[in-house]
Design an enzyme around this catalytic site. Structure first.
Site, PDB file in Angstrom:
ATOM      1  N   ASP A 316       2.458  -8.738  -0.255  1.00  0.00           N
ATOM      2  CA  ASP A 316       3.093  -9.861  -0.424  1.00  0.00           C
ATOM      3  C   ASP A 316       2.687 -11.185  -1.066  1.00  0.00           C
ATOM      4  O   ASP A 316       2.200 -11.024  -1.552  1.00  0.00           O
ATOM      5  CB  ASP A 316       3.308 -10.461   1.273  1.00  0.00           C
ATOM      6  N   GLU A 319       4.680 -12.207  -6.783  1.00  0.00           N
ATOM      7  CA  GLU A 319       5.621 -12.397  -7.837  1.00  0.00           C
ATOM      8  C   GLU A 319       5.271 -12.475  -9.157  1.00  0.00           C
ATOM      9  O   GLU A 319       4.932 -12.824 -10.091  1.00  0.00           O
ATOM     10  CB  GLU A 319       6.825 -13.100  -7.513  1.00  0.00           C
ATOM     11  N   ASP A 429      13.022 -11.284   1.972  1.00  0.00           N
ATOM     12  CA  ASP A 429      13.660 -12.274   3.230  1.00  0.00           C
ATOM     13  C   ASP A 429      15.092 -12.531   2.862  1.00  0.00           C
ATOM     14  O   ASP A 429      15.846 -13.683   2.372  1.00  0.00           O
ATOM     15  CB  ASP A 429      12.800 -14.301   2.996  1.00  0.00           C
TER      16      ASP A 429
END
Ligand code: MIG
Length: 719
Positions: A316, A319, A429
């Site tokens: 996670d 980015e 999300d």
């Protein structure tokens, strides 16, 4: 510009000296060729491509993005972004998937291999123009010619390489929440699945399992004797899947931090000091996954958890997500101080407000971070879209070294083309919004076109509060996606299958049981798609050429035999369905009770009760399935069932393998070739059986185009 011939129908146009992304594996040979096909090219400080579309041209692909399967009408910006509100106006999500197919007057595929920002204006600014702006001067552009849509995708898959095979248990149902913070809570969740008789293979550990959000640590308070706990959960039939975040906490004495500093494994700032940002643990450094040594170091860190019995991970915040940096915070605070006691004009007021609102994931921060590759310093912003890909690659390469023949579950939030060789993705999300069921549906084939077959969304929605009906309908769709995971955010309403009333639990149980019954089909279709470089979920347009099918945005083909038409609207008890040909409808409630109806080609209004899952078996196709079990490991495939809809003849290849090792790469797998032919009074079944040790008997139910039904059981020859 240099031109390379990659393949008979694939051309590479090289601009400048591109950063090697390892998106494409084939290099190709230099080729004498003037100019670029299809596009007009302008070069300056950026590369600009334009293409003139016909009024009916359609555009497919672009992976993880908003809007339709047909991308025409929007702007999409590839710049991996941590954005927790996927509203229709968003141009960037977590992935950077620069592959598309122009489909109309001309048909061709396009892949822009550039790891920085790329903007695709697909008929937004000018209705008939595609304009692509590559934010740099160095890029590889691939053009793939082909006849059919599927053929173009296959060609693309040939140059980006074979996809990742998760273990078979990763095709089971998976339960997650941010967070199940301790052993006791997890045991409670597991017990609830057992008590409610709902199959489940995995339970997730979100960030709270760690000690102070430190990667590769486990809180001793909340998980005393973690290895024993992992083992105990396995005995009950559940695997635990921990999260790993990109940022490494800055803390003296924390091994990962200390090693990272000593090895010089972190990204740096402009002065060569480790770059500092703040995420969950507070201040962190980001591992420099682009540097092979750092990548190997981080990949091998997973060994700690693997040695404790863990077999799957989700990566996670890669980015990478940045909550704030000193730079952004300082800027905001200074502005706030200057504004104190001032009579602010509106421009200054909004500038002040924006300094805080836009503090996270700021360009300026990405521009002041650096990687070190082959002795060269590379600005992060220019290779931004590779970060999540290379983190996941780090993990996969680590696993390969730690346990070379074992398959791990691995998926990532951020991604780039080529990452599908190392892991899957989840779509981040989303919200408990009906619109996001439809978005999930539209995104799946686009992700598939970009190589990401192992994909899925947070079923039930991550943010916001799900109601019972939304969870039921979403589950009834997700059960067809390879990654089938229910996940929800902290603070939101609980949405485990048993969190609502009894009838809801009952309906979700049946949907999940149906998923387990379908595993022979889903797994077979998934693995064949991998091995044959094909898609698993497809738009209707990829199989039917009629004008209506080409525009259907709310139905999908799943594997070779099925079409699905899910319900994605609140309170709907039916929907319109387009049938490009006659199909056999099975409205599944309890999958053990079967009844079929032939639906004729054309438009259909279909009633779909809340408890029903409509499944269409295509003409001259079949669906193979088994019985469910409480998890994938106990599935008993000695008896399988086939429902076939036959006009004249159908063929199906059932694939299976051990589901745990990479032996399938050495052709160690089962293949049962089934063919059925409609004869005058009868159906003739032929079976070829290779390396099959499990399936003993197949029960056939065959329906012909007139509705005649025949049942037969075939006993398979011993192997
Ligand atoms: O800032 O780990 O997308 O699935 O539950 C939020 C907590 C960080 C974002 C992920 C989500 C996960 C959450 N994470």
């Amino acid at each position: 510009m240099k031109v390379y011939r990659i393949h008979e129908k694939i051309t590479k146009y090289r601009f400048g000296n591109p950063f090697p992304t390892d998106g494409v594996l084939v290099k190709g040979d230099p080729w004498e060729k003037e100019g670029m096909d299809y596009f007009q090219v302008e070069q300056g400080t950026e590369i600009r491509l334009t293409y003139k579309m016909d009024s009916k041209d359609m555009v497919w692909g672009l992976g993880e993005n908003q809007r339709g399967m047909n991308k025409r009408g929007g702007i999409y910006v590839s710049y991996c972004s941590d954005d927790p509100r996927h509203t229709p106006d968003k141009k960037s999500l977590y992935g950077a998937h620069n592959f598309m197919i122009v489909d109309g007057r001309e048909r061709f595929g396009l892949f822009i291999d550039y790891p920085g920002q790329v903007a695709f204006d697909v008929g937004f600014s000018h209705t008939d123009v595609i304009e692509i702006i590559i934010d740099g001067t160095d890029a590889d552009i691939y053009i793939i010619d082909g006849e059919g849509l599927r053929e173009i995708v296959r060609k693309f898959f040939h140059i980006i390489g074979e996809g990742y095979a998760p273990p078979k248990w990763a095709f089971g149902y998976q339960q997650s929440r941010w967070s199940y913070p301790d052993a006791k809570t997890i045991e409670g969740v597991a017990e609830a699945f057992i008590d409610h008789d709902i199959p489940c293979d995995a339970i997730y550990l979100d960030i709270d399992y760690m000690e102070g959000f430190k990667d590769f640590t486990v809180s001793e308070d909340r998980f005393p004797d973690f290895p024993r706990f992992v083992e105990k959960m396995r005995e009950k039939g559940f695997r635990l899947v921990p999260i790993i975040d990109a940022g490494v906490k800055i803390e003296k004495g924390y091994g990962v931090y200390e090693e990272g500093i000593q090895g010089g494994y972190f990204c740096t700032d402009g002065e060569g000091k480790p770059f500092v940002a703040a995420v969950w643990p507070g201040k962190v450094h980001f591992p420099d996954f682009l540097n092979p040594e750092a990548r190997r170091w981080f990949g091998l860190k997973y060994k700690g958890l693997i040695d404790w019995g863990i077999e799957g991970f989700w990566n996670d915040m890669n980015e990478p997500a940045i909550f704030y940096t000193e730079r952004g915070l300082k800027k905001g605070i200074e502005l706030a101080k200057q504004s104190e006691n001032e009579n602010l004009d509106m421009d200054s007021f909004f500038a002040l407000k924006d300094a805080f609102i836009h503090m996270s994931n700021h360009r300026e921060d990405y521009q002041s971070m650096y990687h070190h590759v082959d002795g060269k310093q590379v600005n992060h912003h220019e290779v931004h879209n590779l970060y999540g890909y290379y983190m996941t690659r780090a993990a996969a390469e680590g696993f390969e070294e730690i346990a070379p023949n074992k398959r791990f579950l691995l998926f990532s939030r951020a991604s780039y083309i080529g990452m599908h060789r190392f892991g899957g993705i989840w779509t981040g999300d989303n919200h408990s919004w009906w619109e996001h069921i439809l978005l999930n549906l539209k995104m799946m084939p686009s992700l598939n076109m970009c190589g990401f077959l192992y994909a899925g969304a947070d079923t039930g929605g991550f943010g916001g509060d799900a109601n019972a009906q939304l969870l039921i309908r979403w589950t009834q769709f997700s059960l067809f996606t390879p990654l089938f995971r229910n996940h929800s955010a902290i603070g939101g309403r609980r949405q485990e299958p048993f969190s609502f009333d009894q009838e809801t639990t009952e309906m979700i149980r049946k949907a999940i049981q149906f998923r387990y019954a379908l595993i022979p089909y889903i797994y077979s279709e998934y693995m064949k798609a991998l091995l044959h470089r094909d898609m698993y979920m497809l738009p209707l347009a990829f199989a039917y050429e009629d004008e209506i099918s080409r525009r259907v945005e709310n139905q999908l083909l799943v594997g070779d035999g099925l079409m699905i038409a899910p319900i994605y609207e609140e309170n709907a008890l039916g929907r319109y369905v387009w049938l490009p040909e006659d199909m056999l409808l099975w409205k599944v409630d309890d999958y053990r009770e079967r009844s079929y109806e032939i639906k004729r080609k054309g438009h259909l209004y279909l009633e779909v009760g809340l408890h029903e899952i409509p499944v269409f078996i295509r003409k001259n196709k079949m669906l193979i399935f088994g019985n469910h079990g409480r998890n994938t490991e106990v599935l008993d495939h000695r008896e399988l069932y086939v429902v076939a809809f036959i006009e004249d003849r159908a063929q199906y290849v059932y694939y299976d393998d051990d589901g745990l090792t990479k032996d399938y790469k050495k052709e160690k797998y089962t293949e049962i070739r089934i063919s059925i032919e409609r004869r005058e009074e009868d159906f003739e079944i032929k079976i070829e059986n290779r390396e099959n040790r499990q399936v003993k008997r197949i029960h056939f139910e065959m329906v012909d185009i007139h509705g005649n039904i025949a049942k037969k059981t075939v006993v398979l020859a011993a192997q």
